[in-house]
Design an enzyme around this catalytic site. Structure first.
Site, mmCIF file in Angstrom:
data_model
loop_
_atom_site.group_PDB
_atom_site.id
_atom_site.type_symbol
_atom_site.label_atom_id
_atom_site.label_comp_id
_atom_site.label_asym_id
_atom_site.label_seq_id
_atom_site.Cartn_x
_atom_site.Cartn_y
_atom_site.Cartn_z
ATOM 1 N N TYR A 61 14.958 30.215 7.807
ATOM 2 C CA TYR A 61 13.836 30.941 8.408
ATOM 3 C C TYR A 61 13.937 31.053 9.926
ATOM 4 O O TYR A 61 14.217 30.070 10.611
ATOM 5 C CB TYR A 61 12.518 30.233 8.093
ATOM 6 N N ARG A 77 -10.518 0.191 14.858
ATOM 7 C CA ARG A 77 -10.281 1.012 13.677
ATOM 8 C C ARG A 77 -11.105 0.365 12.565
ATOM 9 O O ARG A 77 -12.303 0.213 12.715
ATOM 10 C CB ARG A 77 -8.763 1.026 13.401
ATOM 11 N N ARG A 85 1.343 -11.082 6.909
ATOM 12 C CA ARG A 85 1.056 -9.861 6.145
ATOM 13 C C ARG A 85 2.077 -8.765 6.443
ATOM 14 O O ARG A 85 1.730 -7.678 6.900
ATOM 15 C CB ARG A 85 -0.314 -9.323 6.579
ATOM 16 N N HIS A 135 -6.102 -7.097 12.659
ATOM 17 C CA HIS A 135 -4.857 -6.325 12.726
ATOM 18 C C HIS A 135 -4.592 -5.989 14.199
ATOM 19 O O HIS A 135 -5.525 -5.692 14.947
ATOM 20 C CB HIS A 135 -5.041 -5.055 11.883
ATOM 21 N N CYS A 188 13.224 23.726 5.153
ATOM 22 C CA CYS A 188 12.278 24.535 4.369
ATOM 23 C C CYS A 188 11.504 23.631 3.405
ATOM 24 O O CYS A 188 11.711 22.430 3.372
ATOM 25 C CB CYS A 188 13.028 25.608 3.591
ATOM 26 N N LYS A 228 0.839 -1.208 0.000
ATOM 27 C CA LYS A 228 0.000 0.000 0.000
ATOM 28 C C LYS A 228 0.869 1.252 0.000
ATOM 29 O O LYS A 228 2.081 1.185 0.269
ATOM 30 C CB LYS A 228 -0.904 -0.019 1.235
ATOM 31 N N ASP A 278 11.663 23.418 0.119
ATOM 32 C CA ASP A 278 12.418 22.870 -1.004
ATOM 33 C C ASP A 278 13.888 22.667 -0.707
ATOM 34 O O ASP A 278 14.632 22.248 -1.589
ATOM 35 C CB ASP A 278 12.337 23.820 -2.205
HETATM 36 C C1 LIG Z 1 -0.338 -1.775 6.808
HETATM 37 C C2 LIG Z 1 -0.913 -3.076 7.191
HETATM 38 C C3 LIG Z 1 -0.093 -4.213 7.331
HETATM 39 C C4 LIG Z 1 1.413 -4.149 7.310
HETATM 40 O O1 LIG Z 1 1.863 -3.612 8.518
HETATM 41 P P1 LIG Z 1 3.447 -3.504 8.857
HETATM 42 O O2 LIG Z 1 3.488 -3.058 10.248
HETATM 43 O O3 LIG Z 1 3.982 -2.508 7.891
HETATM 44 O O4 LIG Z 1 4.010 -4.847 8.619
HETATM 45 C C5 LIG Z 1 -0.707 -5.432 7.550
HETATM 46 N N1 LIG Z 1 -2.050 -5.526 7.644
HETATM 47 C C6 LIG Z 1 -2.863 -4.453 7.538
HETATM 48 C C7 LIG Z 1 -4.336 -4.623 7.668
HETATM 49 C C8 LIG Z 1 -2.324 -3.185 7.320
HETATM 50 O O5 LIG Z 1 -3.132 -2.118 7.237
#
Ligand SMILES: *Cc1c(COP(=O)(O)O)cnc(C)c1O
Length: 415
Positions: A296, A162, A250, A194, A343, A63, A345
């Site tokens: 700045y 979540r 995952r 998750h 900054c 992602k 850029d």
């Molecule tokens: C982003 C995500 C992961 C991967 O998580 P990491 O901590 O980067 O390994 C796995 N499962 C879900 C649902 C996620 O949103």
């Protein structure tokens, strides 16, 4: 001496079209004002290292443009390294992978109930993470419209609060999915959740979530569903909780060679190698006198006469402004502190009195760290964030240059 001012004025090298998926669209020598260089061999071997730690298949999470590393080339390298699944948050990312010809099993889990988009996903064989009854309704519409059976993994909220359906709300969703399965419109092939505290492997919430997950699987089975892919482990749990590998792991961050548990161990200790290097060049050097303020707000004042260098990357490129006062870069074989505010850029670095660096000299802002350059983890600490954010926020105007073959490099065979 190369006059780099012309190059800086010229339009930045075009970002490689993600959909092309080809490696080196940016010539190997052309850093321009800055380039994100991604070592695809590192990606492939990181996935191989993760696969070697588990008996389950690996879903590589790509992602957010593969955490800033470039979606399509990274997805291909992850597959070459042994990933048999890919995962993305957004449907659009899934469709981009399909457009590029990536045809591995692909899961997406953060959706709005948009039947038209879901129909496209079904036509392209994308597995849908369902976490709400509204998703089921839209999916049924999409399945009827396309004549495709929707492959579903149910996303269960086991305590992160979540995305996902709460276990107590699961029975009606399970019943709706079971009915749709009997009608031949969906196939519930998986269930996943998750973790909230995966980066603290002994945290009691992990076992509590694992128990809630077992309960969720029971609810699905009681409704007559038979999900064969149960998955719970992100990078941290893949590395530290083998008991939670279930049917699929995952990992995201670890695919990119960064440690999800930096307080426990760095990447090397897990057999991982950071894949990303952020390169730039000095756009200018100049003498600054003792007592003069720089950038700045003059938050830094030269303590003595010195030479500063201008690095033409800033927070618009993802250099965190919050790292002001702490960050360092690698230039001329040493670390030089970033001085004054970061900054939009550009940043200014203190090269020290009598510095001999010149316009066009290489600067490495972050990389694997083995030549002395700062790492994404160090930037995270300087900015008060996590390495995920450092790499994922690298700006879209930085071209991604993919190097390496994207294969797992094997020991040379005897001639
Ligand atoms: C982003 C995500 C992961 C991967 O998580 P990491 O901590 O980067 O390994 C796995 N499962 C879900 C649902 C996620 O949103």
């Amino acid at each position: 001496m190369v006059d780099v001012t012309d190059q800086l004025a010229a339009p930045a090298a075009p970002a490689p079209e993600a959909d092309q998926g080809t490696a080196a669209r940016v010539p190997a020598t052309d850093v321009g004002t800055g380039v994100v260089e991604v070592d695809l061999d590192a990606v492939a071997s990181n996935v191989a290292a993760l696969a070697a730690r588990t008996r389950t298949p690996v879903l590589a999470v790509v992602k957010a443009d593969a955490y800033g590393h470039g979606l399509v080339p990274v997805a291909r390298a992850a597959v070459a390294g042994g990933a048999t699944w890919l995962g993305v948050a957004q449907l659009d990312e899934a469709l981009r992978l399909r457009d590029a010809g990536v045809d591995e099993p692909l899961l997406t889990w953060l959706l709005l109930p948009d039947a038209r988009l879901l129909a496209e996903a079904l036509r392209r064989q994308v597995t849908i993470g369902v976490s709400d009854p509204s998703h089921v309704e839209a999916l049924l519409e999409a399945a009827r419209a396309t004549g495709q059976v929707a492959d579903v993994h149910v996303k269960v909220d086991t305590g992160l609060n979540r995305n996902g359906v709460r276990v107590e709300d699961l029975p009606p969703l399970a019943a709706a999915l079971a009915a749709a399965e009997r009608d031949g419109l969906v196939a519930v092939s998986g269930v996943f959740s998750h973790l909230a505290w995966a980066d603290a492997p002994d945290h009691p919430t992990i076992d509590a979530q694992a128990e809630a997950f077992t309960e969720a699987v029971e609810v699905l089975r009681a409704a007559g569903l038979r999900p064969t892919w149960r998955h719970l482990a992100n990078s941290a749990a893949t590395l530290t909780r083998a008991d939670l590998h279930l049917d699929l792991v995952r990992p995201g961050l670890a695919v990119y060679g960064l440690s999800p548990v930096p307080d426990l161990a760095g990447p090397g200790e897990w057999g991982l190698r950071p894949a990303l290097t952020l390169r730039s060049r000095l756009a200018l050097t100049k003498a600054v006198r003792a007592g003069e303020g720089v950038s700045y707000g003059h938050v830094w004042t030269a303590p003595h006469d010195t030479v500063v260098g201008l690095v033409p990357l800033g927070y618009a490129d993802g250099v965190p402004r919050a790292a002001t006062g702490r960050a360092q870069v690698w230039v001329g074989g040493r670390r030089a502190p970033v001085v004054g505010r970061v900054c939009m850029d550009q940043v200014v670095v203190d090269l020290g009195p009598g510095a001999h660096e010149a316009v066009g000299d290489d600067v490495v802002l972050l990389g694997p760290g083995d030549r002395g350059e700062p790492t994404a983890q160090e930037w995270a600490e300087w900015a008060g964030t996590i390495s995920y954010e450092v790499v994922a926020r690298l700006g879209s105007r930085l071209p991604r240059r993919h190097v390496g073959t994207g294969q797992v490099l094997l020991a040379e065979e005897p001639a």
